[in-house]
Scaffold this active site. Structure first.
Site, mmCIF file in Angstrom:
data_model
loop_
_atom_site.group_PDB
_atom_site.id
_atom_site.type_symbol
_atom_site.label_atom_id
_atom_site.label_comp_id
_atom_site.label_asym_id
_atom_site.label_seq_id
_atom_site.Cartn_x
_atom_site.Cartn_y
_atom_site.Cartn_z
ATOM 1 N N THR A 43 0.827 -1.208 0.000
ATOM 2 C CA THR A 43 0.000 0.000 0.000
ATOM 3 C C THR A 43 0.860 1.256 0.000
ATOM 4 O OG1 THR A 43 -1.649 -1.205 1.283
ATOM 5 C CG2 THR A 43 -1.875 1.176 1.186
ATOM 6 N N TYR A 106 -13.520 -4.723 -1.632
ATOM 7 C CA TYR A 106 -14.663 -4.229 -2.391
ATOM 8 C C TYR A 106 -15.764 -5.280 -2.544
ATOM 9 C CZ TYR A 106 -17.524 -1.867 -5.873
ATOM 10 O OH TYR A 106 -18.592 -1.283 -6.524
ATOM 11 N N TYR A 132 -2.490 -10.379 4.705
ATOM 12 C CA TYR A 132 -2.472 -8.974 5.112
ATOM 13 C C TYR A 132 -3.887 -8.600 5.510
ATOM 14 C CZ TYR A 132 -1.727 -3.872 4.654
ATOM 15 O OH TYR A 132 -1.652 -2.517 4.869
ATOM 16 N N ARG A 137 -8.950 -0.769 5.226
ATOM 17 C CA ARG A 137 -8.810 -0.499 3.798
ATOM 18 C C ARG A 137 -9.647 -1.445 2.941
ATOM 19 N NH1 ARG A 137 -4.920 2.994 2.010
ATOM 20 N NH2 ARG A 137 -3.373 3.700 3.524
ATOM 21 N N LYS A 161 0.378 -10.177 8.357
ATOM 22 C CA LYS A 161 0.581 -8.777 8.727
ATOM 23 C C LYS A 161 -0.757 -8.307 9.283
ATOM 24 C CE LYS A 161 1.346 -4.099 6.962
ATOM 25 N NZ LYS A 161 1.580 -3.241 5.759
ATOM 26 N N ILE A 203 5.858 -4.978 9.759
ATOM 27 C CA ILE A 203 5.935 -4.432 8.403
ATOM 28 C C ILE A 203 5.561 -2.966 8.539
ATOM 29 C CG2 ILE A 203 5.010 -4.506 6.068
ATOM 30 C CD1 ILE A 203 4.749 -7.510 6.330
#
Length: 292
Positions: A43, A106, A132, A137, A161, A203
């Site tokens: 990202t 989404y 992740y 997000r 992560k 991370i």
């Protein structure tokens, strides 16, 4: 397999194109300062603005410059299972040691859909996968039970992560996935607590700007020296916040121009440069940490 301070690398752009010279310099600096692995095209690296050919060119540059000195964990996720599978194969072909993969964003699949997505991806390529989980997000949360199911079923899913911001998940995920499942913090400001509960590293966004301090902080945590780690936490805490005082990676790219004069600070739309208040916060935090 992975531990310590792992920067989610920014991608330097110059006149709209990847600035390969600056990127190679960044990789070299990160390794020399003690970063234990590298994440290209996550990202923070503005991967969402990159077509696939450019994305994996950047991964190849990172792999080539690292030359096996530290592992490279390539961002490779997608909300299309077929694309995610192709990305995992492309990451392997580019020479990455592992891939960082979000659940489908989404689309908002249920937990069975999340499991089936990673079943298809993990079965399609043997490259190690780090999940992740970043619901802020993706609007998709890998539930603890689903993560445990994935970890047990697929040996090449080796870690997570965790950017949920829910610190008790570290213990819950240890119980569900096993103590060998590699848990990496996705939040710099929570990394101290995360490590104390069984994490293996972070991370990190801040490690772009302060790689040596972040590496020393992680080394103290891994050695169980939490008094020293707390000193680093206090020193870095204002910077952790300042780097998210405007839409990321605007503030961290501004910070890079401060600590690495000449570093290209350009962003790709829809991301825009950090505003004045954010830049002031970054300036103050850099000075507080002794980085300028």
């Amino acid at each position: 397999m992975f531990s310590g301070s792992i920067p989610a690398l920014v991608t330097p752009f110059r006149n709209g194109e990847v600035a390969e010279d600056a990127y190679r310099d960044l990789v070299e600096w990160q390794i020399s300062e003690g970063s234990s692995a590298l994440v290209p095209c996550g990202t923070t690296g503005e991967a969402a603005t990159m077509p696939a050919e450019e994305h994996f060119r950047v991964v190849r540059i990172c792999v080539d410059q690292a030359k096996g000195r530290v592992p490279v964990i390539a961002g490779a996720g997608s909300n299309d299972t077929r694309v995610a599978t192709a990305n995992l194969k492309a990451a392997k072909e580019a020479g990455a040691d592992a891939a960082l993969m979000v659940p489908p964003y989404y689309n908002r699949p249920n937990q069975e859909g999340i499991f089936r997505h990673f079943e298809a991806v993990a079965s399609g390529c043997d490259l190690p996968i780090i999940l992740y989980n970043v619901p802020g997000r993706t609007v998709t949360d890998i539930a603890v039970e689903t993560m445990g199911r994935i970890a047990v079923a697929f040996s090449n899913v080796v870690g997570v992560k965790d950017a949920t911001g829910v610190i008790q998940r570290v213990s819950a995920q240890r119980a569900a996935c096993g103590s060998d499942f590699c848990q990496l913090s996705g939040n710099d400001d929570m990394a101290l607590a995360f490590m104390a509960m069984g994490g293996r590293g972070c991370i990190s966004v801040t490690a772009n700007v302060a790689p040596k301090l972040c590496a020393e902080f992680q080394a103290a945590c891994l050695a169980g020296d939490y008094a020293e780690a707390l000193d680093y936490q206090d020193r870095l805490f204002p910077l952790h916040g300042a780097l998210f005082s405007d839409a990321s990676p605007g503030p961290v790219k501004y910070a890079m121009t401060r600590v690495r004069p000449g570093f290209p600070g350009d962003l790709r739309l829809p991301m825009t440069p950090a505003g004045e208040a954010s830049r002031s916060a970054v300036d103050a935090a850099l000075e507080y940490a002794g980085l300028v």
